[in-house]
Every structure is written in structure tokens, then in C-alpha cells.
Design a protein around this motif. Sequence first.
Motif, PDB file in Angstrom:
ATOM      1  N   GLN A  54       0.833  -1.197   0.000  1.00  0.00           N
ATOM      2  CA  GLN A  54       0.000   0.000   0.000  1.00  0.00           C
ATOM      3  C   GLN A  54       0.868   1.247   0.000  1.00  0.00           C
ATOM      4  OE1 GLN A  54      -2.469  -0.576   3.405  1.00  0.00           O
ATOM      5  NE2 GLN A  54      -4.015  -1.718   2.294  1.00  0.00           N
ATOM      6  N   LYS A  55       1.987   1.204   0.723  1.00  0.00           N
ATOM      7  CA  LYS A  55       2.897   2.348   0.757  1.00  0.00           C
ATOM      8  C   LYS A  55       3.465   2.592  -0.633  1.00  0.00           C
ATOM      9  CE  LYS A  55       7.136   3.955   2.973  1.00  0.00           C
ATOM     10  NZ  LYS A  55       8.252   3.572   3.848  1.00  0.00           N
ATOM     11  N   HIS A  56       3.839   1.507  -1.319  1.00  0.00           N
ATOM     12  CA  HIS A  56       4.419   1.622  -2.655  1.00  0.00           C
ATOM     13  C   HIS A  56       3.400   2.175  -3.645  1.00  0.00           C
ATOM     14  CE1 HIS A  56       7.053   0.724  -5.987  1.00  0.00           C
ATOM     15  NE2 HIS A  56       6.067   0.094  -6.581  1.00  0.00           N
ATOM     16  N   THR A  57       2.150   1.696  -3.587  1.00  0.00           N
ATOM     17  CA  THR A  57       1.138   2.195  -4.520  1.00  0.00           C
ATOM     18  C   THR A  57       0.805   3.651  -4.242  1.00  0.00           C
ATOM     19  OG1 THR A  57      -0.569   1.230  -3.105  1.00  0.00           O
ATOM     20  CG2 THR A  57       0.060  -0.022  -5.046  1.00  0.00           C
ATOM     21  N   ALA A  58       0.881   4.071  -2.965  1.00  0.00           N
ATOM     22  CA  ALA A  58       0.643   5.478  -2.642  1.00  0.00           C
ATOM     23  C   ALA A  58       1.741   6.343  -3.235  1.00  0.00           C
ATOM     24  CB  ALA A  58       0.585   5.663  -1.128  1.00  0.00           C
ATOM     25  N   ARG A  60       3.466   5.615  -5.882  1.00  0.00           N
ATOM     26  CA  ARG A  60       3.257   5.624  -7.332  1.00  0.00           C
ATOM     27  C   ARG A  60       2.153   6.600  -7.704  1.00  0.00           C
ATOM     28  NH1 ARG A  60       2.275   0.088  -9.956  1.00  0.00           N
ATOM     29  NH2 ARG A  60       1.988   1.458 -11.715  1.00  0.00           N
ATOM     30  N   ALA A  61       1.105   6.671  -6.892  1.00  0.00           N
ATOM     31  CA  ALA A  61      -0.015   7.572  -7.164  1.00  0.00           C
ATOM     32  C   ALA A  61       0.440   9.030  -7.099  1.00  0.00           C
ATOM     33  CB  ALA A  61      -1.140   7.327  -6.171  1.00  0.00           C
ATOM     34  N   ARG A  62       1.352   9.329  -6.166  1.00  0.00           N
ATOM     35  CA  ARG A  62       1.895  10.686  -6.050  1.00  0.00           C
ATOM     36  C   ARG A  62       2.874  11.001  -7.171  1.00  0.00           C
ATOM     37  NH1 ARG A  62       3.167   9.567  -0.532  1.00  0.00           N
ATOM     38  NH2 ARG A  62       5.334   9.644  -1.154  1.00  0.00           N
ATOM     39  N   GLY A  63       3.391   9.954  -7.842  1.00  0.00           N
ATOM     40  CA  GLY A  63       4.371  10.160  -8.900  1.00  0.00           C
ATOM     41  C   GLY A  63       5.784  10.224  -8.353  1.00  0.00           C
ATOM     42  N   ALA A  64       5.995   9.734  -7.126  1.00  0.00           N
ATOM     43  CA  ALA A  64       7.316   9.778  -6.503  1.00  0.00           C
ATOM     44  C   ALA A  64       8.205   8.651  -7.007  1.00  0.00           C
ATOM     45  CB  ALA A  64       7.193   9.705  -4.988  1.00  0.00           C
ATOM     46  N   PHE A  68       8.749   0.283 -11.082  1.00  0.00           N
ATOM     47  CA  PHE A  68       9.806  -0.577 -10.580  1.00  0.00           C
ATOM     48  C   PHE A  68      10.244  -0.203  -9.176  1.00  0.00           C
ATOM     49  CE2 PHE A  68      10.556  -0.695 -15.242  1.00  0.00           C
ATOM     50  CZ  PHE A  68      10.292  -2.044 -15.425  1.00  0.00           C
ATOM     51  N   GLY A  69       9.742   0.930  -8.653  1.00  0.00           N
ATOM     52  CA  GLY A  69      10.100   1.381  -7.314  1.00  0.00           C
ATOM     53  C   GLY A  69      11.264   2.360  -7.297  1.00  0.00           C
ATOM     54  N   ASN A  70      11.711   2.765  -8.491  1.00  0.00           N
ATOM     55  CA  ASN A  70      12.818   3.718  -8.577  1.00  0.00           C
ATOM     56  C   ASN A  70      12.306   5.141  -8.395  1.00  0.00           C
ATOM     57  OD1 ASN A  70      14.496   1.546  -9.256  1.00  0.00           O
ATOM     58  ND2 ASN A  70      13.966   1.745 -11.410  1.00  0.00           N
ATOM     59  N   LYS A  71      13.056   5.943  -7.624  1.00  0.00           N
ATOM     60  CA  LYS A  71      12.646   7.330  -7.416  1.00  0.00           C
ATOM     61  C   LYS A  71      12.774   8.106  -8.717  1.00  0.00           C
ATOM     62  CE  LYS A  71      13.700   7.621  -2.531  1.00  0.00           C
ATOM     63  NZ  LYS A  71      14.424   8.316  -1.472  1.00  0.00           N
TER      64      LYS A  71
END
Length: 72
Positions: A54-58, A60-64, A68-71
Motif C-alpha cells: 500500500q505504501k508503494h502504490t501510494a 506511485r499515485a503521487r508520482g514519486a 519498478f520502485g525507482n525514485k
Amino acid sequence: MAKSKNHTAHNQNFKAHRNGITKAKVGLKVSTKGMDPKFLRNAKFAKKNNKAGQKHTAQRARGAVDHFGNKL
């Protein structure tokens, strides 16, 4: 002979409000006492990993981060 009355809502609203109309209580946890220990252990890990997802999808939703999880 006259037909009898089938239904009436008379007095029902008054009776319902005598003790007040309240929302259903939320947040009552079901006891895990006596449950299968193997199931509980698996559920614990599933909850832990779901929070991480859930933290990862949040993020991604912010565009951070990208998918792949890369900033960015």
C-alpha cells in the motif's frame, strides 16, 4: 365480512427514536483465541506485506516512484 388490514407503519418511527437511531459500531475486532496457529502466523505476514504494498502504490499515485520502485 370486511377485509382486515395487512400492514401499517403507525408508531414504528416513534418507537425507533425512543432510544435514538445510532450508527453501527465499527472497529470491534474478532478474537483470534482458539484459531489455527498456522493460519494466524500466515495472516500476520500477509498484513505486514500488504502494508508495504500500500505504501508503494501510494508513492506511485503521487508520482514519486515508477512501477519498478525507482525514485523519479
